[in-house]
Write a protein that holds these residues in place. Structure first.
Motif, PDB file in Angstrom:
ATOM      1  N   SER A   1      -5.302   2.918  -9.202  1.00 42.92           N
ATOM      2  CA  SER A   1      -3.927   2.267  -9.762  1.00 42.92           C
ATOM      3  C   SER A   1      -3.009   2.327  -8.685  1.00 42.92           C
TER       4      SER A   1
ATOM      5  N   LYS B   1      -0.585  -5.190  -3.433  1.00 44.71           N
ATOM      6  CA  LYS B   1       0.537  -5.756  -4.136  1.00 44.71           C
ATOM      7  C   LYS B   1       0.200  -7.108  -4.506  1.00 44.71           C
TER       8      LYS B   1
ATOM      9  N   THR C   1      -3.444  -7.977 -10.213  1.00 42.62           N
ATOM     10  CA  THR C   1      -3.471  -7.854 -11.623  1.00 42.62           C
ATOM     11  C   THR C   1      -4.713  -7.209 -12.352  1.00 42.62           C
TER      12      THR C   1
ATOM     13  N   ASN D   1       0.974  -6.947 -13.493  1.00 37.58           N
ATOM     14  CA  ASN D   1       1.223  -7.063 -12.212  1.00 37.58           C
ATOM     15  C   ASN D   1       1.817  -6.242 -11.346  1.00 37.58           C
ATOM     16  N   LYS D   2       1.114  -5.830 -10.178  1.00 35.67           N
ATOM     17  CA  LYS D   2       1.794  -5.144  -9.386  1.00 35.67           C
ATOM     18  C   LYS D   2       2.533  -5.562  -8.487  1.00 35.67           C
ATOM     19  N   THR D   3       3.892  -4.946  -8.371  1.00 42.09           N
ATOM     20  CA  THR D   3       4.937  -5.937  -7.369  1.00 42.09           C
ATOM     21  C   THR D   3       5.205  -5.176  -6.011  1.00 42.09           C
TER      22      THR D   3
END
Length: 196
Positions: A79, A84, A87, A92-94
């Protein structure tokens, strides 16, 4: 032809293993950036794990390919190391935290090193995997390299030989999967995509 052979010819491997200027003096990290030599070391480790899983004599009496996978669930590598903008987990990883990702990778390597070092391996069938892992940790994750190890006999006196082989199979399969993840993450960091 396996993907590994497409990228690494025997001549290149010979050069890397025998030429000190190539194999020893290239830094693994330059100011927090993952270099090609680290990516290459991780690819060699993945190859060694894959090779160990194909050795029938290591798992005599067990069809390892049919067994379940036993992953290290004590880290958050999958995780925290997600790229970046991904999903994969439904979120949603920013941002990408390279330091946290590398810390989790180090913990994973420590887990698998400790496990493999404690195995009884009189025929040295997992020795290439353990040696590659030790070298990777010494060069890149030295704080995660254990100084004291518990022998397999101390850790699991009541386990049968079959149970030990079965557990080794499952853990090696888990390490194989995690190593694929680690290779992808290091290649991602090496590309510089996480900084864009």
């Amino acid at each position: 032809m396996p993907l590994f052979q497409l990228y690494f010819t025997p001549a290149l491997l010979l050069l890397v293993l025998t030429c000190p200027q190539v194999s020893q003096s290239v830094p693994l990290m330059v100011k927090g950036m993952v270099t090609d030599s680290l990516v290459f070391s991780a690819q060699i480790l993945l190859h060694n794990i894959t090779d160990a899983l194909t050795k029938d004599e290591l798992f005599s009496g067990i069809n390892c390919s049919q067994e379940m996978v036993k992953l290290n669930n004590e880290t958050d590598t999958t995780s925290v190391c997600a790229p970046k903008g991904s999903t994969c987990s439904g979120i949603n990883k920013t941002e990408f935290d390279q330091d946290l990702c590398l810390e989790n990778i180090g913990k994973d390597l420590h887990h698998y090193f400790t496990f493999l070092a404690a195995q009884s391996d009189p025929d040295k069938l997992i020795d290439p995997t353990l040696s590659g892992l030790r070298e990777l940790m010494q060069n890149f994750f030295p704080k995660h390299l254990p100084s004291d190890l518990v022998s397999e006999e101390d850790a699991s006196e009541n386990s049968s030989s079959f149970d030990k082989k079965l557990n080794l199979c499952k853990v090696l399969k888990g390490f194989h999967l995690r190593s694929i993840t680690i290779n992808r993450v290091l290649s991602y960091m090496n590309s510089g995509e996480q900084t864009k």
